[in-house]
Each structure stands twice: as structure tokens, then as C-alpha cells.
Design an enzyme around this catalytic site. Sequence first.
Site, PDB file in Angstrom:
ATOM      1  N   ARG A  61       0.860  -1.178   0.000  1.00 48.68           N
ATOM      2  CA  ARG A  61       0.000   0.000   0.000  1.00 48.68           C
ATOM      3  C   ARG A  61       0.895   1.225   0.000  1.00 48.68           C
ATOM      4  O   ARG A  61       1.758   1.378   0.863  1.00 48.68           O
ATOM      5  CB  ARG A  61      -0.909   0.015   1.232  1.00 48.68           C
ATOM      6  CG  ARG A  61      -1.887  -1.143   1.295  1.00 48.68           C
ATOM      7  CD  ARG A  61      -2.867  -1.157   0.137  1.00 48.68           C
ATOM      8  NE  ARG A  61      -3.718   0.007   0.084  1.00 48.68           N
ATOM      9  CZ  ARG A  61      -4.896   0.097   0.701  1.00 48.68           C
ATOM     10  NH1 ARG A  61      -5.334  -0.895   1.452  1.00 48.68           N
ATOM     11  NH2 ARG A  61      -5.629   1.181   0.588  1.00 48.68           N
ATOM     12  N   ASP A 222     -13.549   2.499   8.149  1.00 49.50           N
ATOM     13  CA  ASP A 222     -14.141   2.178   6.851  1.00 49.50           C
ATOM     14  C   ASP A 222     -14.783   0.799   6.936  1.00 49.50           C
ATOM     15  O   ASP A 222     -14.507  -0.097   6.141  1.00 49.50           O
ATOM     16  CB  ASP A 222     -13.071   2.219   5.760  1.00 49.50           C
ATOM     17  CG  ASP A 222     -13.665   2.434   4.364  1.00 49.50           C
ATOM     18  OD1 ASP A 222     -14.902   2.497   4.243  1.00 49.50           O
ATOM     19  OD2 ASP A 222     -12.886   2.520   3.395  1.00 49.50           O
ATOM     20  N   ASN A 227     -14.646  -3.901   2.205  1.00 51.75           N
ATOM     21  CA  ASN A 227     -13.276  -3.918   2.721  1.00 51.75           C
ATOM     22  C   ASN A 227     -12.965  -5.221   3.456  1.00 51.75           C
ATOM     23  O   ASN A 227     -12.061  -5.261   4.284  1.00 51.75           O
ATOM     24  CB  ASN A 227     -13.040  -2.731   3.655  1.00 51.75           C
ATOM     25  CG  ASN A 227     -12.872  -1.435   2.891  1.00 51.75           C
ATOM     26  OD1 ASN A 227     -12.441  -1.426   1.743  1.00 51.75           O
ATOM     27  ND2 ASN A 227     -13.235  -0.332   3.518  1.00 51.75           N
ATOM     28  N   ASP A 240      -8.075  -2.090   4.531  1.00 45.83           N
ATOM     29  CA  ASP A 240      -8.284  -0.635   4.486  1.00 45.83           C
ATOM     30  C   ASP A 240      -8.516  -0.020   5.863  1.00 45.83           C
ATOM     31  O   ASP A 240      -9.651   0.227   6.284  1.00 45.83           O
ATOM     32  CB  ASP A 240      -9.433  -0.284   3.547  1.00 45.83           C
ATOM     33  CG  ASP A 240      -9.069  -0.478   2.086  1.00 45.83           C
ATOM     34  OD1 ASP A 240      -7.903  -0.844   1.821  1.00 45.83           O
ATOM     35  OD2 ASP A 240      -9.923  -0.267   1.216  1.00 45.83           O
ATOM     36  N   GLU A 242      -7.081   3.005   6.747  1.00 45.77           N
ATOM     37  CA  GLU A 242      -6.585   4.374   6.683  1.00 45.77           C
ATOM     38  C   GLU A 242      -7.505   5.381   7.356  1.00 45.77           C
ATOM     39  O   GLU A 242      -7.087   6.507   7.665  1.00 45.77           O
ATOM     40  CB  GLU A 242      -6.333   4.787   5.236  1.00 45.77           C
ATOM     41  CG  GLU A 242      -7.571   4.800   4.367  1.00 45.77           C
ATOM     42  CD  GLU A 242      -7.217   4.794   2.893  1.00 45.77           C
ATOM     43  OE1 GLU A 242      -6.024   4.894   2.563  1.00 45.77           O
ATOM     44  OE2 GLU A 242      -8.141   4.676   2.074  1.00 45.77           O
TER      45      GLU A 242
END
Length: 349
Positions: A61, A222, A227, A240, A242
Site C-alpha cells: 500500500r 471504513d 473492505n 483498508d 486508513e
Amino acid sequence: MTDEMRTSTRDLGELQDRVCTWLRGRIAGPVTVSELSRPSGNGMSSETLFFTANSQRCVARMAPAAEAVPVFPAYDLRAQFEIMRLARERAGIPAPRALWFEPDPEPLGTPFFVMEREDGEVPPDVMPYTMGGWLAEAAPGDRRRLQEATVAIVAALHDAPFAEPDLDVLGGRGLRAHVDAQRAYYAWAHADRPIPLLERAFDWLEAHWPADPGPDVLSWGDARIGNVMYRDFTPVAVLDWEMAAVGPRELDLGWMIFLHRFFQDIAVVFELPGLPGFMRREDVCRTYRELTGYEPRDMDFYETYAALRHGIIMARVWQRRIHFGEQPRPDDPDDLVMHRAALEELITG
């Protein structure tokens, strides 16, 4: 939603050579990097690469290049790496195994981290899983099993015994800090062309602020089925991180419920039945309560907040598409909010 959105401006051949050079400082003996590619489907913020290093299947990533018009103003990859590792070790969440974090932008042009790659199926965003495919065609019992297992991920994360220092990497705490951060993000993303609907939604939040926001937990941020990677309707990889933060439990629940509504509404626009009985508020909250003993509250507020947050993000995504010539700029800035009708309905009652 029908076209693939541009997420990178980097050359794959050059990246493969640079990944190989970087790995020679981390793997003993000869290093071979092969099958380097970008995934299609989900993911529009950071850049993702698949590759095989010798026999190890990996995912990298990377923060997006500045010329790619990033969705977010900053990408704290170290925080993502650490939270993913903690979620796996402390909460038993099936987050991918974290392998390496590289803070130096020199090797690939930006900081990045590498994690182990899993195999499975992810409900797609494009075309939305509500419009067909393996989940839409599944037996109702299998969909319910997937739903409950996904809510269980959030429940386990929220109940995990994290120590205070574990979460320092995420910064501010609580609902007020979270909303203030979203205001700052909105100002960064849309300062050149304000979006009146999103500003009205912020005003709605202030007028309907919860009397008691409840205890703070580690929020995935998220939390949605797009995801999660599944095998036999069972989660095998939670992706995910973030948008991870520290805040009320309802942040993740509201996001999970609203994001399904977002994709369900797309199906309805195309006169398809979608999955109206999936991820309903009452079912999600009941499962969560049974697993944790906590009764979710103020869900109107948190679903509206989820719609606002999603509106800021998607309007930024559409601005990227406009920048790259993939769609024209609308005359009405409120039309940058893909779920404009849903958000207007939420804030008008």
C-alpha cells in the site's frame, strides 16, 4: 459507477524493478519479484500493488503521487501498519499479516508498507454487489451468515483490550475531535468550490448532537463489506485501515449500515431489486448488542454523519475524475454528492 477510476500515475515496470531492489535489503539470499500488478474494483484512495517476492505473495500500500490528485490530504501509513498489526494481535481480527513498513520515500517515490496477500472474494463496488454477482446470488442464509460475521469483526475490535499508548498513533479522541477532523478535511477537499448540501449536513449534526456520545473505542473507520475478503461467506482478511480513529462505537455501525444503503440505492435507480433485507439497522444493531452487551444509540445521527463523510469523500473522487477528463463538472456543486437524495432525506427527516 461503470468506469474504472484512475488511482495511479506510476509505471508498473519501473515499480517492479524498484521493489526488487528494495527487498534485497530485507530478504536473505536471491530475490525475485514477479507478477506485479494493480487490482481492479475496490479502492480509490491509496495505491495498491500485488506482487510475489520469491514464494511470498504480497500486497503493498502506497501513498498516491501528488499528481494523482489524492483523495485525502495526508496518508499516515505507519499508523495504518501499526493499527492493522494491533487489530490482528490484540483483537483476533483477520487483518493481513503486516510484513514491512518503509518510511523512506526514496525506494518507490513514496512511503509504503507491505502485507501478506490472502485469497478470497470481496463484494465489489463497481459494479455494486447489490446489482448482481456472488453475494446477490447467494442463499439468504449465507448472506445472513456473512452479515453477522462482519458485525462480529466490529464487535471484537471495539471490545479488544487496547492500552492507551497503543492508540496514540491515531491522535485525537472522541466524537467532537472526529467531526472537527471531518470539517478540516471538507475545507481541504472542497475549499475551491464549496458544496452547500454538505455544509447544511454539518449544521444538522450540531443541531442533533448526542447528549452522551458513549465510550471511545478503536474505530475501524471504513467498516463495510467491500473492505472484507471472504471465503465461504466467512471473513479471512479485513482491509483498508486508513480511516481508523478513536471514537464512539456507533461510528463504525452507522458507516456499515449507510454504505449498504448507498449501494442499495444505486440498484434501485437501475430498477433492480438489490438486497433490501441485507444490513438493515435493526439487524446489525441486534447482532452487535448480542455480541457486546452494548445498546447502540443515536443511530439517526450516526447514519447521517456517515452519509456526510461519504459525501465529502465521493465528491473529492468525482473531482479527481473531472481533473483527469473522465467526466464533466456539474453546474450544481451539490450534484458532486452521488447520494444527494439520500443525504437530503436524512437531514430533512
